[in-house]
Design a protein around this motif. Structure first.
Motif, PDB file in Angstrom:
ATOM      1  N   LEU A 302       0.828  -1.207   0.000  1.00  0.00           N
ATOM      2  CA  LEU A 302       0.000   0.000   0.000  1.00  0.00           C
ATOM      3  C   LEU A 302       0.861   1.256   0.000  1.00  0.00           C
ATOM      4  CD1 LEU A 302      -2.669  -1.057   2.659  1.00  0.00           C
ATOM      5  CD2 LEU A 302      -2.987  -0.945   0.183  1.00  0.00           C
ATOM      6  N   ARG A 303       1.888   1.268   0.843  1.00  0.00           N
ATOM      7  CA  ARG A 303       2.747   2.449   0.939  1.00  0.00           C
ATOM      8  C   ARG A 303       3.520   2.684  -0.350  1.00  0.00           C
ATOM      9  NH1 ARG A 303       6.634   1.319   3.743  1.00  0.00           N
ATOM     10  NH2 ARG A 303       6.201  -0.734   4.635  1.00  0.00           N
ATOM     11  N   MET A 304       4.088   1.622  -0.900  1.00  0.00           N
ATOM     12  CA  MET A 304       4.896   1.781  -2.103  1.00  0.00           C
ATOM     13  C   MET A 304       4.037   2.183  -3.297  1.00  0.00           C
ATOM     14  SD  MET A 304       7.817  -1.223  -1.768  1.00  0.00           S
ATOM     15  CE  MET A 304       8.871  -0.525  -3.057  1.00  0.00           C
ATOM     16  N   GLU A 305       2.852   1.634  -3.396  1.00  0.00           N
ATOM     17  CA  GLU A 305       1.969   2.005  -4.512  1.00  0.00           C
ATOM     18  C   GLU A 305       1.570   3.474  -4.429  1.00  0.00           C
ATOM     19  OE1 GLU A 305      -1.295  -0.722  -4.556  1.00  0.00           O
ATOM     20  OE2 GLU A 305      -0.224  -2.181  -5.809  1.00  0.00           O
ATOM     21  N   ARG A 306       1.202   3.939  -3.232  1.00  0.00           N
ATOM     22  CA  ARG A 306       0.815   5.344  -3.068  1.00  0.00           C
ATOM     23  C   ARG A 306       1.993   6.269  -3.357  1.00  0.00           C
ATOM     24  NH1 ARG A 306      -3.154   8.694  -0.573  1.00  0.00           N
ATOM     25  NH2 ARG A 306      -2.299  10.810  -0.574  1.00  0.00           N
ATOM     26  N   ALA A 307       3.171   5.943  -2.834  1.00  0.00           N
ATOM     27  CA  ALA A 307       4.344   6.778  -3.081  1.00  0.00           C
ATOM     28  C   ALA A 307       4.702   6.800  -4.562  1.00  0.00           C
ATOM     29  CB  ALA A 307       5.524   6.273  -2.256  1.00  0.00           C
ATOM     30  N   GLU A 312       5.004   9.811  -9.772  1.00  0.00           N
ATOM     31  CA  GLU A 312       4.694   9.986 -11.196  1.00  0.00           C
ATOM     32  C   GLU A 312       4.043  11.340 -11.451  1.00  0.00           C
ATOM     33  OE1 GLU A 312       2.385   7.653 -14.852  1.00  0.00           O
ATOM     34  OE2 GLU A 312       2.002   7.073 -12.763  1.00  0.00           O
ATOM     35  N   LYS A 313       3.094  11.708 -10.612  1.00  0.00           N
ATOM     36  CA  LYS A 313       2.396  12.988 -10.788  1.00  0.00           C
ATOM     37  C   LYS A 313       3.338  14.164 -10.559  1.00  0.00           C
ATOM     38  CE  LYS A 313      -1.801  15.434  -9.328  1.00  0.00           C
ATOM     39  NZ  LYS A 313      -3.048  15.353  -8.502  1.00  0.00           N
ATOM     40  N   ILE A 314       4.183  14.070  -9.542  1.00  0.00           N
ATOM     41  CA  ILE A 314       5.087  15.168  -9.200  1.00  0.00           C
ATOM     42  C   ILE A 314       6.182  15.322 -10.248  1.00  0.00           C
ATOM     43  CG2 ILE A 314       6.835  15.865  -7.521  1.00  0.00           C
ATOM     44  CD1 ILE A 314       4.911  14.504  -5.399  1.00  0.00           C
ATOM     45  N   VAL A 328      15.636  12.980 -13.482  1.00  0.00           N
ATOM     46  CA  VAL A 328      16.031  11.616 -13.813  1.00  0.00           C
ATOM     47  C   VAL A 328      15.132  10.680 -13.005  1.00  0.00           C
ATOM     48  CG1 VAL A 328      17.886   9.924 -13.922  1.00  0.00           C
ATOM     49  CG2 VAL A 328      18.382  12.350 -14.264  1.00  0.00           C
ATOM     50  N   TYR A 329      14.084  10.235 -13.675  1.00  0.00           N
ATOM     51  CA  TYR A 329      13.032   9.414 -13.076  1.00  0.00           C
ATOM     52  C   TYR A 329      12.810   8.229 -14.004  1.00  0.00           C
ATOM     53  CZ  TYR A 329       8.096   8.225 -12.114  1.00  0.00           C
ATOM     54  OH  TYR A 329       6.905   7.575 -11.853  1.00  0.00           O
ATOM     55  N   LEU A 330      12.692   7.046 -13.444  1.00  0.00           N
ATOM     56  CA  LEU A 330      12.612   5.855 -14.289  1.00  0.00           C
ATOM     57  C   LEU A 330      11.409   5.862 -15.214  1.00  0.00           C
ATOM     58  CD1 LEU A 330      13.717   3.034 -11.815  1.00  0.00           C
ATOM     59  CD2 LEU A 330      15.099   4.384 -13.393  1.00  0.00           C
ATOM     60  N   GLY A 331      10.396   6.608 -14.863  1.00  0.00           N
ATOM     61  CA  GLY A 331       9.227   6.692 -15.732  1.00  0.00           C
ATOM     62  C   GLY A 331       9.462   7.511 -16.984  1.00  0.00           C
ATOM     63  N   PHE A 332      10.570   8.271 -17.014  1.00  0.00           N
ATOM     64  CA  PHE A 332      10.951   9.067 -18.191  1.00  0.00           C
ATOM     65  C   PHE A 332      12.348   8.632 -18.644  1.00  0.00           C
ATOM     66  CE2 PHE A 332       8.827  12.649 -15.563  1.00  0.00           C
ATOM     67  CZ  PHE A 332       7.566  12.159 -15.849  1.00  0.00           C
ATOM     68  N   ASP A 423      -0.757  16.867  -4.515  1.00  0.00           N
ATOM     69  CA  ASP A 423      -0.940  18.289  -4.839  1.00  0.00           C
ATOM     70  C   ASP A 423      -0.299  19.179  -3.778  1.00  0.00           C
ATOM     71  OD1 ASP A 423      -2.306  17.782  -7.213  1.00  0.00           O
ATOM     72  OD2 ASP A 423      -4.244  17.664  -6.211  1.00  0.00           O
ATOM     73  N   ASP A 424      -0.348  18.743  -2.528  1.00  0.00           N
ATOM     74  CA  ASP A 424       0.319  19.516  -1.472  1.00  0.00           C
ATOM     75  C   ASP A 424       1.832  19.525  -1.685  1.00  0.00           C
ATOM     76  OD1 ASP A 424      -2.119  19.994  -0.310  1.00  0.00           O
ATOM     77  OD2 ASP A 424      -1.898  18.504   1.283  1.00  0.00           O
ATOM     78  N   LEU A 425       2.372  18.406  -2.097  1.00  0.00           N
ATOM     79  CA  LEU A 425       3.804  18.341  -2.352  1.00  0.00           C
ATOM     80  C   LEU A 425       4.195  19.212  -3.545  1.00  0.00           C
ATOM     81  CD1 LEU A 425       4.440  14.536  -1.763  1.00  0.00           C
ATOM     82  CD2 LEU A 425       5.266  16.426  -0.340  1.00  0.00           C
TER      83      LEU A 425
END
Length: 436
Positions: A302-307, A312-314, A328-332, A423-425
């Protein structure tokens, strides 16, 4: 597991009650790790019916009889294969440690898992198990700075040498380094870290495995990989050719920034060797931290999925910001090769990434000092968002020329996203970037 009984009645008397067999499948359906985290390896009936395992704060364990004690020590000392068949002494094993080791192994379908007092004690114990004076270690680069120090400076004092290849190296480049290492001496280990800390570059574990298998006959050097950044949810290195996986369980597995622990997973043959070294030098995890890990593993997915969703959004927002040089993010993936490795190896991009700001140390420090939600601290994988400056903190001991070669620049900030509202982050990062 607690009150682990002897395998045989050594005196003709009635042996202690054996634990109930674990339920690992129902009607032929194998249960998922997230389900097994709630009870695997623990029988409440052996601990007064307690729903959760108690903390077993004891230094030693009472034997049923002298013959049982002898048999256990035969296993602990290696005189008899198979290890201890019961609880002996807390430097060797304990109920809390055995339960958490059973559950850790589930995540990567490993034959055995071992826990240690820290991630570095896990790494050090594994290295001491397989490396002797005069040997050569081949490793990917960069590594966590303490790992590089251990290999280059500490083991170097005992005649161990090393050669490295860039984390993004091709199969041909890996072959060239391994060939050079073989000419230098006995290659005792190939040590990897993927993605690399702190550059977030993936290593092609399958290519490393193929090179190792093709270039060594007979007993082959084990491939050891630090899987802290993506494991155990988003990367399973044993499936891609690694032999031993090591962890700082302080990070995602612990996940609450309130414990320090390490782990090693692999085949029974390899873990038997590592266990013998752990028994000798005493690097086992303490029972209280093991108990805390049991709590954490129940919510790991649960924690890893939420993080991961937050990251990804940030990162999508950060990559187009005018004060950001790159993310440098693995999603890109930055190259087709990195995209290929990601697609073959990973099931998620993780929540830790490298942010390169336009500018240098002054701009990076201004950003870090302005953060209001994210905490300025080293480490990663906790419920809270953390940000740090690798060049001035975790990798300060790395020589400047090597940092430059490994792209650990003064404008780099490492960020580990937590489980706060995304969104807060973003609002926090926006105001911090405005402070530059």
């Amino acid at each position: 597991m607690p009150n682990k009984p002897d395998e045989a009645d050594l005196t003709g008397t009635t042996p202690r009650r054996r634990p109930k067999p674990d339920v690992i499948e129902i009607n032929g359906k194998k249960l998922k790790p997230s389900t097994l985290m709630m009870g695997h390896g623990f029988d409440p009936a052996l601990s007064e019916g307690a729903l959760k395992p108690p903390i077993f704060l004891t230094s030693t364990f009472v034997f049923e009889n002298a013959a049982a004690g002898k048999r256990h020590f035969e296993g602990v000392t290696g005189k008899r294969p198979g290890g201890a068949e019961g609880l002996v002494y807390s430097r060797f094993n304990g109920p809390n440690q055995e339960i958490v080791e059973d559950r850790l192994g589930v995540w990567e379908d490993a034959e055995e898992a071992l826990t240690f007092s820290s991630g570095m004690s896990a790494i050090a114990t594994v290295l001491l198990t397989f490396v002797k004076p005069g040997d050569v270690i081949v490793h990917s680069a960069p590594l966590y700075a303490a790992t590089e120090t251990l290999i280059g400076r500490i083991l170097g004092k005992f005649g161990v040498t090393w050669l490295d290849f860039p984390a993004a190296a091709t199969k041909k480049e890996i072959e060239a380094v391994v060939e050079k290492a073989k000419a230098q001496g006995n290659v005792a280990m190939i040590y990897l870290e993927s993605p690399a800390n702190p550059t977030n570059v993936l290593v092609d574990v399958q290519a490393v495995s193929a090179v190792r298998d093709a270039m060594f006959e007979g007993e082959k050097p084990p491939i050891v990989i630090d899987n802290t950044f993506l494991g155990p949810l988003w990367l399973h290195p044993l499936e891609h050719g690694a032999d031993i996986v090591v962890y700082s369980l302080t990070k995602y597995a612990g996940g609450h920034s309130d414990l320090v622990a390490g782990g090693a997973l692999g085949s029974k043959a390899h873990m038997t060797m590592v266990r013998a070294m752990r028994n000798t030098i005493g690097t086992i995890l303490d029972p209280h931290s093991a108990w805390m890990l049991l709590r954490s593993l129940e919510t790991l997915e649960l924690r890893m999925e939420r993080a991961g969703q937050n990251a990804e959004k940030i990162c999508t927002w950060l990559k187009d910001h005018p004060k950001v040089e790159k993310v440098v993010y693995l999603g890109f993936p930055e190259t087709e090769r990195q995209a290929d490795i990601y697609n073959r190896h990973c099931s998620g991009a993780g929540s830790t990434f490298s942010l390169y700001l336009k500018g240098g140390e002054a701009e990076a420090f201004a950003f870090l000092d302005a953060l209001k939600i994210a905490k300025l601290a080293v480490s990663l994988g906790g419920t809270e968002t953390l940000a740090s400056h690798p060049a001035a903190m975790t990798h300060l001991s790395v020589p400047d020329e090597r940092k430059k070669a490994l792209a650990i620049g003064d404008n780099m900030v490492r960020i580990s996203i937590g489980v706060e509202d995304a969104d807060d982050l973003i609002a926090d990062f926006d105001q911090a970037l405005a402070a530059i």
